[in-house]
Design an enzyme around this catalytic site. Sequence first.
Site, short mmCIF file in Angstrom:
data_model
loop_
_atom_site.label_atom_id
_atom_site.label_comp_id
_atom_site.label_asym_id
_atom_site.label_seq_id
_atom_site.Cartn_x
_atom_site.Cartn_y
_atom_site.Cartn_z
N HIS A 158 -26.97 57.58 -5.62
CA HIS A 158 -26.43 56.85 -6.74
C HIS A 158 -24.88 57.38 -6.79
O HIS A 158 -24.03 56.40 -6.84
CB HIS A 158 -26.88 57.31 -8.08
CG HIS A 158 -26.40 56.62 -9.41
ND1 HIS A 158 -26.57 55.47 -9.72
CD2 HIS A 158 -25.34 57.16 -9.96
CE1 HIS A 158 -25.97 55.25 -10.97
NE2 HIS A 158 -25.00 56.35 -10.99
N GLU A 159 -24.55 58.57 -6.68
CA GLU A 159 -23.06 59.13 -6.76
C GLU A 159 -22.36 58.51 -5.46
O GLU A 159 -21.21 58.19 -5.74
CB GLU A 159 -23.15 60.42 -6.98
CG GLU A 159 -23.84 61.12 -8.24
CD GLU A 159 -23.04 60.40 -9.45
OE1 GLU A 159 -22.27 59.85 -9.45
OE2 GLU A 159 -23.90 60.30 -10.17
N HIS A 189 -21.27 55.15 -6.07
CA HIS A 189 -19.98 54.76 -6.66
C HIS A 189 -18.81 55.04 -5.81
O HIS A 189 -17.93 54.29 -5.93
CB HIS A 189 -19.92 55.97 -7.73
CG HIS A 189 -20.63 55.65 -9.28
ND1 HIS A 189 -20.49 54.30 -9.81
CD2 HIS A 189 -21.46 56.10 -9.51
CE1 HIS A 189 -21.26 54.19 -10.74
NE2 HIS A 189 -21.94 55.37 -10.65
N GLU A 246 -23.06 51.03 -13.10
CA GLU A 246 -24.44 51.72 -13.01
C GLU A 246 -25.50 51.04 -12.19
O GLU A 246 -26.03 51.46 -11.24
CB GLU A 246 -25.03 52.35 -14.27
CG GLU A 246 -24.05 53.23 -15.24
CD GLU A 246 -23.34 54.45 -14.43
OE1 GLU A 246 -24.17 54.94 -13.33
OE2 GLU A 246 -22.16 54.64 -14.28
#
Lengths: 310, 187
Positions: free
Chosen positions: A142-143, A146, A219
Amino acid sequence: MTLQEQIRANRRRTAVVFLGFAVLILAFVAIIGGAYSPGLAGVLGIFMIGYGLISYYASGRIIAAVSHAKPVTKQDQPRVYRLLENVAIAAGLPQTPDLYLIDDSSPNAFAAGRDPKHAYVAVTSGLLALMDDRELEGVLAHEVGHIRNRDVKLMSIAAVLVGAIALAADMLMRITIFGGSDSREGGLGALGVAAGLIAAVLAPIGASLLQMSLSRRREYLADAAAVEFTGDAEGLALALATLRDDHQPLKHVTRATAHLYIESPLRDHKGLRSSLGGMFDTHPPLEDRIATLEKIGGFTLPAAAPAAQG
Amino acid sequence: MIVLWIVLAVVVILVVWLVFAYNKLVRLRNEAEQGYSSIDIQLKRRADLIPNLVETVKAYATHERGVFEDVAAARTKMLSAGSVGEAAGAERQMRGALGRLFAVAEAYPELRASENFRALQEELSDTEDKIAAARRYYNNVVQRYNTSQQTFPTNLMAGALGFRPREFFELDDEGDRAPVAVDLSKP
């Protein structure tokens, strides 16, 4: 929206954020200059421009300092570092992002930096303790999502600028309330006081709205990117469920950095949330994110334990 | 006169479209190229680990020549692979051979207890995870590259300009984590 469109939109929004910040500075400087002292206004103006420049180039380092995140090496944390390497390969990043550790038992993580070559992923020690490899991989993906989506620059700069606006508003409040009472100029006019107070109240609200508009949709996009990298929607969903079921507050977090984290670190501030119906939340509810992952992956997690509601 | 303008406008639109579509294909081709070299780096890294691993196992398990030969053969095939399909084939063979090697190692408790062997085993499993990650990236990019070549109207020019679909790096024998189609337009 394709990835390229998303990246272009991020670039546009970065420009808008900077423009919005410049307008806020101008308003701030004008109020100080008009109501108090042109000399002080000039000094503040120069200070704020410098701050803007620093925030562009050093936002990552500032955020690390505020969040008490310290760089660690592969030797220090081989398990999480290896997983991060794997995810970075799966994302096609030019290099593995740096790894930062926050000594905090509350599980959380964020990514910050300028571009894929100057970015890092920070995780708390609580995250490492609480999660197995599969969940941890989901969080890291997920990071890295980003970073790959070029969210980090925009989100990092927003964090630093929102922090600056909060600081400026605070300063303005003090100046309007206490300033001038014992100064030689003989104090502020009623109009100056009113303008200062209004600005001091409105600026942080504007900053929050800006911050919120930047982060919520991102998100979901980062969750989708994570699934693309790991091919494992269930792993990320399990990780989000673990975050949902944990209620320890994070120690070193401010309103300004809240939107960076994988899950809102301010979620226990219930007063604001319930009164405004989530309008100022920086993150979409975890339940919604898990439900989206369940749809992508075609699985169903066991429902949340009753104690986990909150 | 007006007809001329219309023709001119159509030509300009066509040229602009062509430039964008061409650049997109080039970008995807480069990404696929880069993705494949990232797989290649990990395959080489593992190939470098193998002689050391074989020596270590040999020191304890002297009578297992067949397995060592299998591993060596797979390694040679991998290093000489010239296409994606060949590399994938060599990778399948390598997985099989290494599986047998570790099965053999199970029978030698002293080997399993050896520090060196354990370190190699860990290194190898890390490399395998990274091969899997690099494959996922490569296959994701190839999927996008091939799809954009096949969809209208890009398909009208992709072939003529020398773009060819690329081969996936496929290992069909595993219950693999296949690329998941993710739609970014949905929240």
